[in-house]
Motif scaffolding. Structure first.
Motif, PDB file in Angstrom:
ATOM      1  N   LEU A  69       0.821  -1.210   0.000  1.00  0.00           N
ATOM      2  CA  LEU A  69       0.000   0.000   0.000  1.00  0.00           C
ATOM      3  C   LEU A  69       0.855   1.261   0.000  1.00  0.00           C
ATOM      4  O   LEU A  69       0.484   2.279  -0.609  1.00  0.00           O
ATOM      5  N   TRP A  73       0.626   4.124  -2.706  1.00  0.00           N
ATOM      6  CA  TRP A  73       0.422   5.525  -2.340  1.00  0.00           C
ATOM      7  C   TRP A  73       1.428   6.429  -3.041  1.00  0.00           C
ATOM      8  O   TRP A  73       1.085   7.532  -3.474  1.00  0.00           O
ATOM      9  N   GLN A 355      -5.140   9.200  -2.728  1.00  0.00           N
ATOM     10  CA  GLN A 355      -4.053   9.246  -1.747  1.00  0.00           C
ATOM     11  C   GLN A 355      -4.543   9.490  -0.316  1.00  0.00           C
ATOM     12  O   GLN A 355      -4.058   8.831   0.613  1.00  0.00           O
ATOM     13  N   LEU A 358      -5.922   6.205   1.002  1.00  0.00           N
ATOM     14  CA  LEU A 358      -4.860   5.236   1.231  1.00  0.00           C
ATOM     15  C   LEU A 358      -4.048   5.574   2.480  1.00  0.00           C
ATOM     16  O   LEU A 358      -3.594   4.680   3.200  1.00  0.00           O
TER      17      LEU A 358
END
Length: 382
Positions: A69, A73, A355, A358
């Motif tokens: 992740l 990102w 973003q 996340l």
């Protein structure tokens, strides 16, 4: 809906997934072997071949997901969603509600006031004037291409900016024959009166000002040394080399305008800018703010020898323009003459940035990973 990456090269950070794998492999043999004396006489057997295995699968998978992740990102993912293609109807403030049933509007259309924030039509109409043309350009840029746009406009409206807007789509511009109260012409203001005060050394300066007042068709009154005009809409002239009385300064701060002689002392911290020039471009009159009012001072004595403009026929008009408050450019327009046109370039729809979402998910997974790691340490120490 589709997902895309603005910085796909950042996916190279996925190589960091090897880090937790190596750490878990290095820590799997954390028990030190201990030799017993009785085992020395047993026949040595070949050790079985060691197999690759991982301990603490939940913690390992969580760390792998966390690093994946983080790499995603860094790649800045955006989501291109399905646009809302329903027609939109915007109504100018001032269109009466009784005029809406007579309009054949799309049944599934979204209905809003043409105001800042696009409030829903069932909300109260905005009470302040709106920048109509600026709002139309902004709405056209935000709507996806092909979305029908219907505008219900009053016959005359405020909010024009001097040129007909050009949009990226053909819009249905409907003029409703009603004039809102905010767009009705304001009543003509009465001409301002003129209050004059001059000492013995400036008595000759009253003559050109009285002549200008006759050209303006305004009344002229004498201003006593300690008095002030009764209304801030009047114009006062303090032609003296002595400072203004405090009552007159307070009157200016409330919104009045005062003319000063060239040798009159100025209050502290007053910045003046030229507002009247002669034919050669030399400044003749300066203006500055004092509270809510204005303070104006001549640069030269009010004598034809020092200011030849006093003898010209245009002097009253030019002085009146300099004394008038700054006016905004006209913003009222006729809806039939100012109908927007099409032909502008359509703006692409902005994707949704993922973003921030996340980042929240990464912070949550990191908290869970820390909890699992500390729980394992507590269990090992016990």
């Amino acid at each position: 809906m589709s997902l895309s990456l603005l910085l796909p090269a950042a996916l190279a950070a996925l190589a960091s997934l090897l880090l937790p794998l190596l750490l878990h492999l290095a820590r799997r043999d954390n028990v030190r072997p201990l030799d017993f004396a009785a085992l020395r006489w047993l026949r040595a057997r070949p050790r079985p071949r060691r197999r690759l295995r991982f301990d603490e699968w939940p913690l390992l998978l969580l760390r792998l997901l966390l690093l994946a992740l983080l790499a995603l990102w860094l790649a800045r993912p955006v989501l291109h969603g399905a646009p809302d293609l329903r027609p939109i109807v915007v109504v100018m403030p001032g269109v009466p509600a009784s005029a809406l049933p007579a309009q054949q509007l799309p049944e599934n259309a979204r209905r809003h006031w043409l105001a800042q924030g696009l409030p829903a039509l069932d909300a109260p109409p905005p009470a302040t004037p709106q920048p109509i043309f600026s709002l139309l350009r902004e709405l056209d840029a935000d709507l996806p291409p092909g979305v029908p746009l219907v505008v219900l406009a009053t016959a005359r409206f405020d909010g024009a900016d001097g040129r007909i807007p050009q949009l990226s789509r053909e819009l249905d511009w409907r003029v409703v024959d009603s004039v809102p109260a905010a767009s009705r012409p304001a009543a003509r203001q009465p001409p301002p009166t003129l209050y004059l005060h001059a000492d013995a050394g400036h008595a000759a300066a009253l003559r050109p000002l009285r002549a200008a007042a006759r050209a303006w068709q305004v009344e002229v009154f004498d201003l006593a040394a300690g008095a002030t005009p009764p209304a801030t809409s009047a114009i006062a002239a303090w032609l003296s080399s002595t400072p203004m009385p405090s009552a007159l300064r307070d009157w200016i701060a409330r919104g009045g305008s005062v003319l000063l002689a060239h040798d009159a002392p100025l209050p502290a911290d007053i910045a003046l800018a030229p507002v009247l020039h002669d034919a050669a471009g030399a400044p003749l009159l300066e203006s500055g703010s004092l509270g809510r009012g204005r303070l104006l001072r001549f640069r030269q004595p009010l004598r034809p020898a020092d200011m030849p403009l006093l003898l010209e026929a245009e002097f009253p008009q030019r002085l009146r323009e300099a004394l008038a408050p700054t006016m905004q450019p006209p913003a009222r327009a006729d809806a039939r003459a100012f109908a927007p046109t099409a032909g502008a370039r359509a703006q692409p729809a902005a994707p949704r940035d993922l973003q921030p979402w996340l980042a929240v998910l990464i912070a949550l997974l990191f908290a869970i990973e820390r909890w699992l790691a500390t729980a394992r340490r507590r269990g090992a120490s016990a």
